[in-house]
Structures are given as structure tokens and as C-alpha cells.
Motif scaffolding. Structure first.
Motif, PDB file in Angstrom:
ATOM      1  N   VAL A 102       0.868  -1.164   0.000  1.00 19.80           N
ATOM      2  CA  VAL A 102       0.000   0.000   0.000  1.00 19.80           C
ATOM      3  C   VAL A 102       0.908   1.218   0.000  1.00 19.80           C
ATOM      4  N   LEU A 103       0.663   2.108  -0.932  1.00 15.05           N
ATOM      5  CA  LEU A 103       1.516   3.280  -1.113  1.00 15.05           C
ATOM      6  C   LEU A 103       0.902   4.506  -0.457  1.00 15.05           C
ATOM      7  N   ASP A 104       1.787   5.411  -0.074  1.00 16.56           N
ATOM      8  CA  ASP A 104       1.371   6.656   0.555  1.00 16.56           C
ATOM      9  C   ASP A 104       2.291   7.759   0.036  1.00 16.56           C
ATOM     10  N   TYR A 105       1.810   8.533  -0.921  1.00 14.89           N
ATOM     11  CA  TYR A 105       2.589   9.626  -1.505  1.00 14.89           C
ATOM     12  C   TYR A 105       3.943   9.153  -2.025  1.00 14.89           C
ATOM     13  N   GLY A 106       3.934   8.064  -2.785  1.00 15.11           N
ATOM     14  CA  GLY A 106       5.145   7.584  -3.435  1.00 15.11           C
ATOM     15  C   GLY A 106       6.079   6.758  -2.576  1.00 15.11           C
ATOM     16  N   ARG A 107       5.636   6.424  -1.364  1.00 17.76           N
ATOM     17  CA  ARG A 107       6.433   5.562  -0.484  1.00 17.76           C
ATOM     18  C   ARG A 107       5.545   4.427   0.010  1.00 17.76           C
ATOM     19  N   ILE A 108       6.167   3.375   0.494  1.00 15.92           N
ATOM     20  CA  ILE A 108       5.419   2.207   0.963  1.00 15.92           C
ATOM     21  C   ILE A 108       4.965   2.436   2.407  1.00 15.92           C
ATOM     22  N   ARG A 109       3.666   2.284   2.618  1.00 12.57           N
ATOM     23  CA  ARG A 109       3.087   2.421   3.955  1.00 12.57           C
ATOM     24  C   ARG A 109       2.884   1.053   4.603  1.00 12.57           C
ATOM     25  N   GLN A 110       2.507   0.064   3.781  1.00  7.73           N
ATOM     26  CA  GLN A 110       2.275  -1.289   4.301  1.00  7.73           C
ATOM     27  C   GLN A 110       2.753  -2.313   3.284  1.00  7.73           C
ATOM     28  N   VAL A 111       3.312  -3.403   3.793  1.00  7.10           N
ATOM     29  CA  VAL A 111       3.660  -4.558   2.971  1.00  7.10           C
ATOM     30  C   VAL A 111       2.964  -5.762   3.583  1.00  7.10           C
TER      31      VAL A 111
END
Length: 122
Positions: A102-111
């Protein structure tokens, strides 16, 4: 190449980076600060825990490398992809996995990681 695929390749690069300072830089570039990583064997929250998890996996499988196995499928703020872990030049991967991020502004928030093939315990 899409920005999401580039992010996933950088994510795998972090799993392969054995230098602690370079690995930490990759982690901070790829993951949101309070990101969560979960798979059947571990749950890690935040940069420190993710870094420790990667170091532990590298210790378990020295010399092995992660690589993308196929395309990255993405829409909205979600991506999924398969990966392999193998020694360089090996015909077959030792471990095969499937991650949903799950992405958040171009970074990974959850894997959310799944293990499709794992080695048998000796």
C-alpha cells in the motif's frame, strides 16, 4: 518504466543491500516512517524494525539475492508483485514470495507478504 515499478525495484534493492548505512538510506527512501511489514514469519513496524528484519533475513540466507519475478501490477495506491530469493546464478529460487504493498505519496506504507515456496528445515 512506471514510478511504482521503480519503487518496487528500489524496495528489493534494500533487501539486497548488506551495507547497514546504505540499506538504512534505502529504507528511509522507500518506506513511510511508520510503515508496517508483515508476512507469515514476522511483523515489523517502523524503519528500525524493518531494517532489523532485513538484516536477519540476510543472516539466514547469506549471499542470496532478491529479484523481481514478473511484472508489477498496480492501481490507485496498491501494487502486487512476485519475487524470488536465490543465490546468484542458481537455476531455481530457494524462496518464492508474493507481496502486496500500500503506497502513501510515493512511499510504501504497508507490505503484506506471502511465501509461496520456503526451504524445508534441516
Amino acid at each position: 518504466m512506471t514510478a511504482t515499478r521503480q519503487l518496487i525495484e528500489k524496495y528489493l534493492q534494500g533487501w539486497n543491500e548488506t551495507d547497514p548505512l546504505r540499506r538504512r538510506t534505502l529504507i528511509e527512501d522507500v518506506y513511510a516512517e511508520h510503515a508496517a511489514y508483515v508476512d507469515p514469519m514476522v511483523e515489523a513496524r517502523g524503519w528500525e524494525a524493518i531494517d532489523a528484519t532485513i538484516a536477519a533475513v540476510q543472516n539466514m540466507f547469506p549471499g542470496h539475492l532478491f529479484r523481481l519475478a514478473g511484472e508489477v501490477d498496480a492501481h490507485h495506491d496498491i501494487a502486487r508483485f512476485h519475487w524470488h530469493l536465490a543465490e546468484p546464478g542458481a537455476a531455481d529460487p530457494l524462496v518464492i514470495g508474493f507481496d502486496v504493498v500500500v503506497l502513501d505519496y510515493g512511499r510504501i506504507r504497508q507490505v503484506h507478504g506471502f511465501l509461496d515456496k520456503v526451504p524445508m528445515a534441516a
